[in-house]
Write a protein that holds these residues in place. Sequence first.
Motif, PDB file in Angstrom:
ATOM      1  N   GLU A   1       9.996   1.056 -10.361  1.00 53.09           N
ATOM      2  CA  GLU A   1      10.081   0.286  -9.759  1.00 53.09           C
ATOM      3  C   GLU A   1      11.491   0.870  -8.648  1.00 53.09           C
ATOM      4  OE1 GLU A   1      10.269  -4.271  -8.493  1.00 53.09           O
ATOM      5  OE2 GLU A   1      10.992  -3.803 -10.525  1.00 53.09           O
ATOM      6  N   ALA A   2      12.521   0.477  -9.605  1.00 52.46           N
ATOM      7  CA  ALA A   2      13.767   0.776  -8.331  1.00 52.46           C
ATOM      8  C   ALA A   2      13.456   2.277  -8.169  1.00 52.46           C
ATOM      9  CB  ALA A   2      14.874   0.745  -9.743  1.00 52.46           C
ATOM     10  N   ARG A   3      12.966   3.014  -8.250  1.00 51.33           N
ATOM     11  CA  ARG A   3      12.890   4.642  -7.236  1.00 51.33           C
ATOM     12  C   ARG A   3      11.645   4.323  -6.254  1.00 51.33           C
ATOM     13  NH1 ARG A   3      14.227   9.042 -10.259  1.00 51.33           N
ATOM     14  NH2 ARG A   3      15.056   9.340 -11.987  1.00 51.33           N
ATOM     15  N   LEU A   4      10.378   3.763  -6.785  1.00 56.67           N
ATOM     16  CA  LEU A   4       9.286   3.520  -5.675  1.00 56.67           C
ATOM     17  C   LEU A   4       9.651   3.264  -4.360  1.00 56.67           C
ATOM     18  CD1 LEU A   4       6.573   5.084  -8.595  1.00 56.67           C
ATOM     19  CD2 LEU A   4       7.562   6.216  -6.715  1.00 56.67           C
ATOM     20  N   THR A   5      10.367   1.626  -4.216  1.00 55.37           N
ATOM     21  CA  THR A   5      10.072   0.238  -3.891  1.00 55.37           C
ATOM     22  C   THR A   5      11.082   0.880  -2.659  1.00 55.37           C
ATOM     23  OG1 THR A   5      10.094  -1.300  -5.509  1.00 55.37           O
ATOM     24  CG2 THR A   5      10.072  -1.879  -3.197  1.00 55.37           C
ATOM     25  N   PRO A   6      12.295   1.749  -2.189  1.00 54.12           N
ATOM     26  CA  PRO A   6      12.828   2.113  -1.411  1.00 54.12           C
ATOM     27  C   PRO A   6      11.920   2.635  -0.435  1.00 54.12           C
ATOM     28  CG  PRO A   6      13.964   2.342  -2.475  1.00 54.12           C
ATOM     29  CD  PRO A   6      12.849   1.901  -3.337  1.00 54.12           C
ATOM     30  N   LEU A   7      11.050   3.571  -1.325  1.00 54.20           N
ATOM     31  CA  LEU A   7       9.860   4.706  -0.485  1.00 54.20           C
ATOM     32  C   LEU A   7       8.653   3.500  -0.333  1.00 54.20           C
ATOM     33  CD1 LEU A   7      10.135   7.054  -3.312  1.00 54.20           C
ATOM     34  CD2 LEU A   7      11.387   6.914  -1.231  1.00 54.20           C
ATOM     35  N   THR A   8       8.756   2.580  -0.117  1.00 56.95           N
ATOM     36  CA  THR A   8       7.147   2.098   0.303  1.00 56.95           C
ATOM     37  C   THR A   8       7.729   1.291   1.845  1.00 56.95           C
ATOM     38  OG1 THR A   8       7.781   0.368  -0.520  1.00 56.95           O
ATOM     39  CG2 THR A   8       6.687   1.442  -1.951  1.00 56.95           C
ATOM     40  N   LYS A   9       8.859   2.262   2.404  1.00 57.48           N
ATOM     41  CA  LYS A   9       9.553   0.804   3.139  1.00 57.48           C
ATOM     42  C   LYS A   9       8.658   1.933   4.459  1.00 57.48           C
ATOM     43  CE  LYS A   9      11.837  -1.751   0.912  1.00 57.48           C
ATOM     44  NZ  LYS A   9      11.403  -3.442   0.467  1.00 57.48           N
TER      45      LYS A   9
ATOM     46  N   GLY B   1       8.337   3.181   8.457  1.00 57.67           N
ATOM     47  CA  GLY B   1       9.233   4.542   8.172  1.00 57.67           C
ATOM     48  C   GLY B   1       9.258   5.360   7.938  1.00 57.67           C
ATOM     49  N   ARG B   2       9.110   5.382   5.754  1.00 56.03           N
ATOM     50  CA  ARG B   2       9.234   6.591   5.410  1.00 56.03           C
ATOM     51  C   ARG B   2       8.141   7.579   5.183  1.00 56.03           C
ATOM     52  NH1 ARG B   2      14.123   5.359   1.893  1.00 56.03           N
ATOM     53  NH2 ARG B   2      13.769   6.843   1.485  1.00 56.03           N
ATOM     54  N   PRO B   3       8.213   8.559   5.310  1.00 57.77           N
ATOM     55  CA  PRO B   3       7.427   9.623   5.622  1.00 57.77           C
ATOM     56  C   PRO B   3       6.161   9.696   4.798  1.00 57.77           C
ATOM     57  CG  PRO B   3       8.945  10.563   4.681  1.00 57.77           C
ATOM     58  CD  PRO B   3       9.584   9.439   4.867  1.00 57.77           C
ATOM     59  N   TYR B   4       6.218   9.294   3.663  1.00 58.40           N
ATOM     60  CA  TYR B   4       5.101   9.065   1.974  1.00 58.40           C
ATOM     61  C   TYR B   4       4.939   7.788   1.756  1.00 58.40           C
ATOM     62  CZ  TYR B   4       6.198  13.824   2.724  1.00 58.40           C
ATOM     63  OH  TYR B   4       6.880  15.146   3.268  1.00 58.40           O
ATOM     64  N   ARG B   5       5.098   7.011   1.996  1.00 55.32           N
ATOM     65  CA  ARG B   5       5.156   5.654   2.305  1.00 55.32           C
ATOM     66  C   ARG B   5       3.544   5.382   1.169  1.00 55.32           C
ATOM     67  NH1 ARG B   5       3.957   0.875   5.139  1.00 55.32           N
ATOM     68  NH2 ARG B   5       1.927   1.471   7.500  1.00 55.32           N
ATOM     69  N   ALA B   6       2.671   5.944   1.432  1.00 50.08           N
ATOM     70  CA  ALA B   6       1.288   5.596   1.288  1.00 50.08           C
ATOM     71  C   ALA B   6       0.565   6.211  -0.438  1.00 50.08           C
ATOM     72  CB  ALA B   6       0.344   6.110   2.154  1.00 50.08           C
ATOM     73  N   GLU B   7       1.855   7.626  -0.525  1.00 46.63           N
ATOM     74  CA  GLU B   7       1.747   7.977  -2.085  1.00 46.63           C
ATOM     75  C   GLU B   7       2.617   7.332  -2.708  1.00 46.63           C
ATOM     76  OE1 GLU B   7       0.375  10.588   1.521  1.00 46.63           O
ATOM     77  OE2 GLU B   7       2.173   9.443   1.168  1.00 46.63           O
ATOM     78  N   ALA B   8       3.540   6.678  -2.609  1.00 44.64           N
ATOM     79  CA  ALA B   8       4.569   6.141  -2.603  1.00 44.64           C
ATOM     80  C   ALA B   8       3.976   4.272  -3.503  1.00 44.64           C
ATOM     81  CB  ALA B   8       5.846   5.541  -1.829  1.00 44.64           C
ATOM     82  N   ARG B   9       3.138   4.205  -3.084  1.00 45.05           N
ATOM     83  CA  ARG B   9       2.568   2.675  -2.847  1.00 45.05           C
ATOM     84  C   ARG B   9       1.732   2.769  -4.091  1.00 45.05           C
ATOM     85  NH1 ARG B   9       3.217  -2.726  -1.494  1.00 45.05           N
ATOM     86  NH2 ARG B   9       3.389  -2.760   0.336  1.00 45.05           N
ATOM     87  N   GLU B  10       1.103   3.889  -3.967  1.00 40.58           N
ATOM     88  CA  GLU B  10      -0.218   4.654  -4.647  1.00 40.58           C
ATOM     89  C   GLU B  10       0.571   5.126  -6.407  1.00 40.58           C
ATOM     90  OE1 GLU B  10      -3.613   7.342  -5.494  1.00 40.58           O
ATOM     91  OE2 GLU B  10      -2.253   7.819  -3.861  1.00 40.58           O
ATOM     92  N   ALA B  11       1.760   5.396  -6.044  1.00 40.99           N
ATOM     93  CA  ALA B  11       2.287   5.057  -7.324  1.00 40.99           C
ATOM     94  C   ALA B  11       2.854   4.089  -8.439  1.00 40.99           C
ATOM     95  CB  ALA B  11       3.866   6.515  -7.526  1.00 40.99           C
TER      96      ALA B  11
END
Length: 253
Positions: A149-157, A159-169
């Motif tokens: 969660e600590a790794r992935l949550t910031p990537l879901t914000k 404007g982040r380029p891969y937020r859909a992939e991070a949300r899926e992970a």
Amino acid sequence: MVDVFDEVEEQLRSERYKSLAFKVLPWIGGLLVIALVAALAVWGYQHFRAQAAAEASEKYAQAIEAFNGGKRDDAIRLWGEVAQGKSKAYKSLALQHLGGLKLADNKTADAVKLFDEAAEAAPNDILGDVARLKSAFALLDTAPYKDLEARLTPLTKEGRPYRAEAREALAFAKLMAGDTAGARSDFAVIGLMADAGQDARQRAEAAKQLIDSGAAKAVPATVKAALALPPPIQLPPGAAVPAAPQQPATGAQ
């Protein structure tokens, strides 16, 4: 008489201008020198970056060619040299390749370390978030949910380029942790995201159906059991598969 006074005033004014010029000119000259040095420094830095990028690009391409040609050790050596270079973009890419090789060798901790270094070296989120996602996916089956969660949550914000992939992970991490309700919520969000690809939406829909059917509860246990199994026996080329031992017939004397 008036002409005499005008001439004297003109001479005095000329002397003041000369005096002022002698005072100001050194400052102007100094500023011009500083501006010239700054311009040369900027040009030198840009030239250095361009030269470093060109050298890294060539060596990176050589590593790709070596790896595709079956020369794994040469590729590792070349990517290692790129990773020690000054080009941040190619350093990040080289570290990600090295991390991928470690992951293929089942050295997850080493792979994650290299992916994290690649994320740190990346000059932008486009390269950095790819490396961060690779770290998270490498840890998906083994790390505690809080770490993922600590790794992935910031990537879901936004404007982040891969937020859909991070949300899926993150959804799969919740599923692995047994949080089927949270995972289903994330999969539902993915189905509505405009920047989610068609494949991601299809996976999200399939995951929701799996959760609704109740079969998703068995996913974490199944994955953990599979990870606990010993690796398959590697037979040399042409070796025969050993036959199963004969069991004695029931009732045999």
